[in-house]
Write a protein that holds these residues in place. Sequence first.
Motif, PDB file in Angstrom:
ATOM      1  N   ARG A 165       0.829  -1.205   0.000  1.00 63.55           N
ATOM      2  CA  ARG A 165       0.000   0.000   0.000  1.00 63.55           C
ATOM      3  C   ARG A 165       0.870   1.264   0.000  1.00 63.55           C
ATOM      4  O   ARG A 165       0.511   2.273  -0.618  1.00 63.55           O
ATOM      5  N   GLN A 168       1.995   1.864  -3.440  1.00 65.92           N
ATOM      6  CA  GLN A 168       0.883   2.400  -4.223  1.00 65.92           C
ATOM      7  C   GLN A 168       0.688   3.886  -3.933  1.00 65.92           C
ATOM      8  O   GLN A 168       0.417   4.680  -4.844  1.00 65.92           O
ATOM      9  N   ALA A 169       0.845   4.268  -2.678  1.00 64.11           N
ATOM     10  CA  ALA A 169       0.728   5.682  -2.325  1.00 64.11           C
ATOM     11  C   ALA A 169       1.882   6.488  -2.921  1.00 64.11           C
ATOM     12  O   ALA A 169       1.692   7.608  -3.405  1.00 64.11           O
ATOM     13  N   LEU A 174      -2.806   5.404  -4.423  1.00 61.78           N
ATOM     14  CA  LEU A 174      -3.560   5.621  -3.189  1.00 61.78           C
ATOM     15  C   LEU A 174      -3.112   6.946  -2.566  1.00 61.78           C
ATOM     16  O   LEU A 174      -1.996   7.420  -2.849  1.00 61.78           O
ATOM     17  N   GLN A 176      -1.417   9.462  -0.096  1.00 62.52           N
ATOM     18  CA  GLN A 176      -0.284   9.384   0.818  1.00 62.52           C
ATOM     19  C   GLN A 176      -0.724   9.830   2.206  1.00 62.52           C
ATOM     20  O   GLN A 176      -1.684  10.584   2.366  1.00 62.52           O
ATOM     21  N   THR A 180       2.002   5.898   5.271  1.00 63.92           N
ATOM     22  CA  THR A 180       2.725   5.439   4.073  1.00 63.92           C
ATOM     23  C   THR A 180       4.123   6.048   4.027  1.00 63.92           C
ATOM     24  O   THR A 180       5.070   5.393   3.580  1.00 63.92           O
ATOM     25  N   LEU A 223      -5.889   3.874   6.156  1.00 61.89           N
ATOM     26  CA  LEU A 223      -5.257   2.804   5.398  1.00 61.89           C
ATOM     27  C   LEU A 223      -4.721   1.727   6.344  1.00 61.89           C
ATOM     28  O   LEU A 223      -4.914   0.527   6.109  1.00 61.89           O
TER      29      LEU A 223
END
Length: 298
Positions: A165, A168-169, A174, A176, A180, A223
């Motif tokens: 994840r 991805q951020a 996704l 931030q 993250t 998240l």
Amino acid sequence: MSMANGTLFLGIDGGGTSCRARIVDADGTVLGEGLGGPTNTTLGIDSAYQEIIGTTVRALTAAGLSESDIGRLHAGFGLAGLHLERDRKAMLAYEHPFASLSIGTDAYTACLGAHDGKDGGIAIFGTGSCGYAIINGEGINIGGWGFRISDHGCGAHVGLEAIRRALQAHDDILPQSEFTHAVMDRFDNNPDKAVIWAESAKPTDYGTFAPLVVEYARRNDSLAQRILWESAKEAGQIIHALQRKGADRVALLGGFSKYLKDWLPGEVIPLLVEPKGDAMEGAIRMARQAFEQKGRRI
């Protein structure tokens, strides 16, 4: 009973993170304990045995005994990886220094200890995960097939999801967040370093990211909370599977379980009970039973 000539039992709880040893006398009095490193048999039988021997020597020292007393110990091993027939046969074939040896999976001995030898189930959530039940004397395994293809709800998978994840951020797939960023800081905010790290990372390495998820979930990071919720949902599925197999009481075990408990589906909570004993106690129970049957290997 004097330790000089009394019967001694050794219980080994060997997992993917650590090895624990306990020595008791015939009355069950704890004489000494020892702690060592990973003993999952999938990492190699030689490596597992070396760690077991080293941990046993530490327990002997704590008991005021010498390394030469290892041959007096009637040993019970509960080891991660022994659900694989290949590793079970290899462990039984290995030349050992003990007076007698009984082996089982770490889940089996943990279940014996948790329910004092009676029927019941356990759900282990540590670096890895699995479910296990003893029903009418029969062992039933649920999951625990390893990090790459199984071990749902475990700390290692939570760590893996944190990294996935966060990457991805980093790529703006996704949003931030502080969470993250904290994960990516471990890799100097450089995806290349994450890729190189992952090439040799073990489940225990992924598991070191799980505390970050817990920390930021408590800070209400959405998240991090989603990762924990999804992990707890999978953990609940393991508990439900144990119930369908006949376990009407399930003890939660493993270092990560205390973090998952508050996130578990509400319908599994009534099934949960506190364990009566630990996996070393279960391994000693197994060794004692074998000793009473003239020390035959099982």
